[in-house]
Design a protein around this motif. Structure first.
Motif, PDB file in Angstrom:
ATOM      1  N   THR A  93      48.198  37.382  53.741  1.00  0.00           N
ATOM      2  CA  THR A  93      47.707  38.767  53.292  1.00  0.00           C
ATOM      3  C   THR A  93      48.856  39.385  52.793  1.00  0.00           C
ATOM      4  O   THR A  93      49.562  39.694  53.670  1.00  0.00           O
ATOM      5  N   GLU A 148      43.817  39.567  44.478  1.00  0.00           N
ATOM      6  CA  GLU A 148      43.039  40.744  45.017  1.00  0.00           C
ATOM      7  C   GLU A 148      41.586  40.322  45.394  1.00  0.00           C
ATOM      8  O   GLU A 148      40.899  39.303  45.131  1.00  0.00           O
ATOM      9  N   LYS A 149      41.185  40.945  46.499  1.00  0.00           N
ATOM     10  CA  LYS A 149      40.105  40.557  47.165  1.00  0.00           C
ATOM     11  C   LYS A 149      38.811  40.901  46.191  1.00  0.00           C
ATOM     12  O   LYS A 149      37.985  39.885  45.955  1.00  0.00           O
ATOM     13  N   PRO A 198      49.801  36.719  44.493  1.00  0.00           N
ATOM     14  CA  PRO A 198      48.507  37.272  45.034  1.00  0.00           C
ATOM     15  C   PRO A 198      47.329  37.584  44.425  1.00  0.00           C
ATOM     16  O   PRO A 198      47.410  37.750  43.326  1.00  0.00           O
ATOM     17  N   ASP A 240      33.250  42.594  51.287  1.00  0.00           N
ATOM     18  CA  ASP A 240      34.769  42.547  51.644  1.00  0.00           C
ATOM     19  C   ASP A 240      34.756  41.769  53.051  1.00  0.00           C
ATOM     20  O   ASP A 240      35.600  40.838  52.872  1.00  0.00           O
ATOM     21  N   HIS A 276      38.993  40.612  42.977  1.00  0.00           N
ATOM     22  CA  HIS A 276      39.208  39.387  41.933  1.00  0.00           C
ATOM     23  C   HIS A 276      38.262  38.216  42.530  1.00  0.00           C
ATOM     24  O   HIS A 276      37.577  37.622  41.558  1.00  0.00           O
ATOM     25  N   GLY A 285      47.851  45.457  50.175  1.00  0.00           N
ATOM     26  CA  GLY A 285      47.682  46.371  48.690  1.00  0.00           C
ATOM     27  C   GLY A 285      47.663  45.547  47.864  1.00  0.00           C
ATOM     28  O   GLY A 285      47.304  45.688  46.609  1.00  0.00           O
ATOM     29  N   LEU A 286      47.666  44.079  47.998  1.00  0.00           N
ATOM     30  CA  LEU A 286      47.904  43.136  46.812  1.00  0.00           C
ATOM     31  C   LEU A 286      46.686  41.821  46.811  1.00  0.00           C
ATOM     32  O   LEU A 286      46.175  41.447  45.957  1.00  0.00           O
ATOM     33  N   GLY A 287      46.542  41.577  47.990  1.00  0.00           N
ATOM     34  CA  GLY A 287      45.494  40.524  48.223  1.00  0.00           C
ATOM     35  C   GLY A 287      45.911  39.352  49.106  1.00  0.00           C
ATOM     36  O   GLY A 287      46.862  39.446  50.255  1.00  0.00           O
ATOM     37  N   TYR A 288      45.633  37.976  48.582  1.00  0.00           N
ATOM     38  CA  TYR A 288      45.917  36.792  49.382  1.00  0.00           C
ATOM     39  C   TYR A 288      46.866  36.000  48.502  1.00  0.00           C
ATOM     40  O   TYR A 288      46.501  35.778  47.095  1.00  0.00           O
TER      41      TYR A 288
END
Length: 235
Positions: A217, A178-179, A176, A194, A181, A220-223
């Motif tokens: 998705t 993060e957005k 994952p 975002d 990041h 809480g962690l991202g993609y």
């Protein structure tokens, strides 16, 4: 660093005073700078392969051919060389069209020289980082030498921002991301929020929809980019 190894920049700007200031500032920062003030000359310089520039700084309002026409002609054969658009502060429509045609970033006039130099450094670092080895995630392949994707052996054409995003997700396949990041690592220097990240993720999902690849998705962690075959190499 000798003059032969200094990155070569092409500055296309018809305002003589501004062009002189930018030329001198970039030369002092360690770049080889060629300046053109005419759109027709810039078109002739960039519309054919082999221009030899590491980065192009392109004004949109030029005598002769306009910057958007120059950019469109350049991107027909060169999808890799970073292009930084210099535009009037209120010209939002031109900025959007420039980004859609393949520009990598833009600066609205007037701007600080420090910011210009920072954007140039970020784009050149990104280009150097993208010259990566082969990447594979399932049927998706990225060739760092040619900067080309294939999906099940078929070329996958992507705009520059989607290309950078997908390369980064491939490097971190199965993890994952993060957005926030992605904003700092993939789009540093870009003015994005975002919601823009979500738009690019959505576009990539549509492009990969018919493949065994999944761009999930994780709350809480991202993609995370995954493949049913779990193949990953090339890092």
């Amino acid at each position: 660093m000798t003059s032969d190894t200094m990155p070569a920049l092409l500055l296309v700007e018809d305002d003589a005073l501004l062009a002189g200031t930018l030329h001198d500032a970039l030369a002092l920062a360690g770049y080889r700078v060629e300046s053109l003030e005419d759109g027709d000359r810039a078109h002739a310089r960039l519309a054919a392969p082999g221009h030899g520039q590491a980065l192009v700084l392109l004004d949109l309002n030029l005598p002769g051919r306009g910057g958007l026409e120059i950019l469109e002609a350049m991107r027909r054969h060169d999808r890799d060389t970073p292009v930084l658009i210099l535009t009037a502060r209120g010209a939002i429509e031109d900025r959007v069209k420039g980004l859609d045609l393949g520009a990598d970033d833009y600066l609205a006039k007037p701007f600080a020289l420090d910011e210009l130099e920072a954007r140039v450094r970020a784009l050149l670092r990104r280009r150097q980082h993208d010259d990566s080895p082969q990447l594979h995630v399932g049927p998706l392949h990225f060739d760092g030498l040619t900067q080309r994707f294939t999906l099940d052996g078929t070329p996958l054409e992507l705009p520059p921002r989607e290309q950078r995003l997908l390369v980064y997700l491939m490097r971190h396949a199965g993890e994952p991301v993060e957005k926030g990041h992605l904003l700092t690592q993939v789009f540093s220097g870009d003015t994005l929020g975002d919601n823009a990240i979500e738009v690019y993720i959505h576009r990539l999902r549509r492009r990969l929809a018919a493949s065994p690849l999944t761009l999930r998705t994780v709350r809480g962690l991202g993609y995370v980019l995954e493949s049913d075959t779990q193949e990953r190499d090339g890092e």
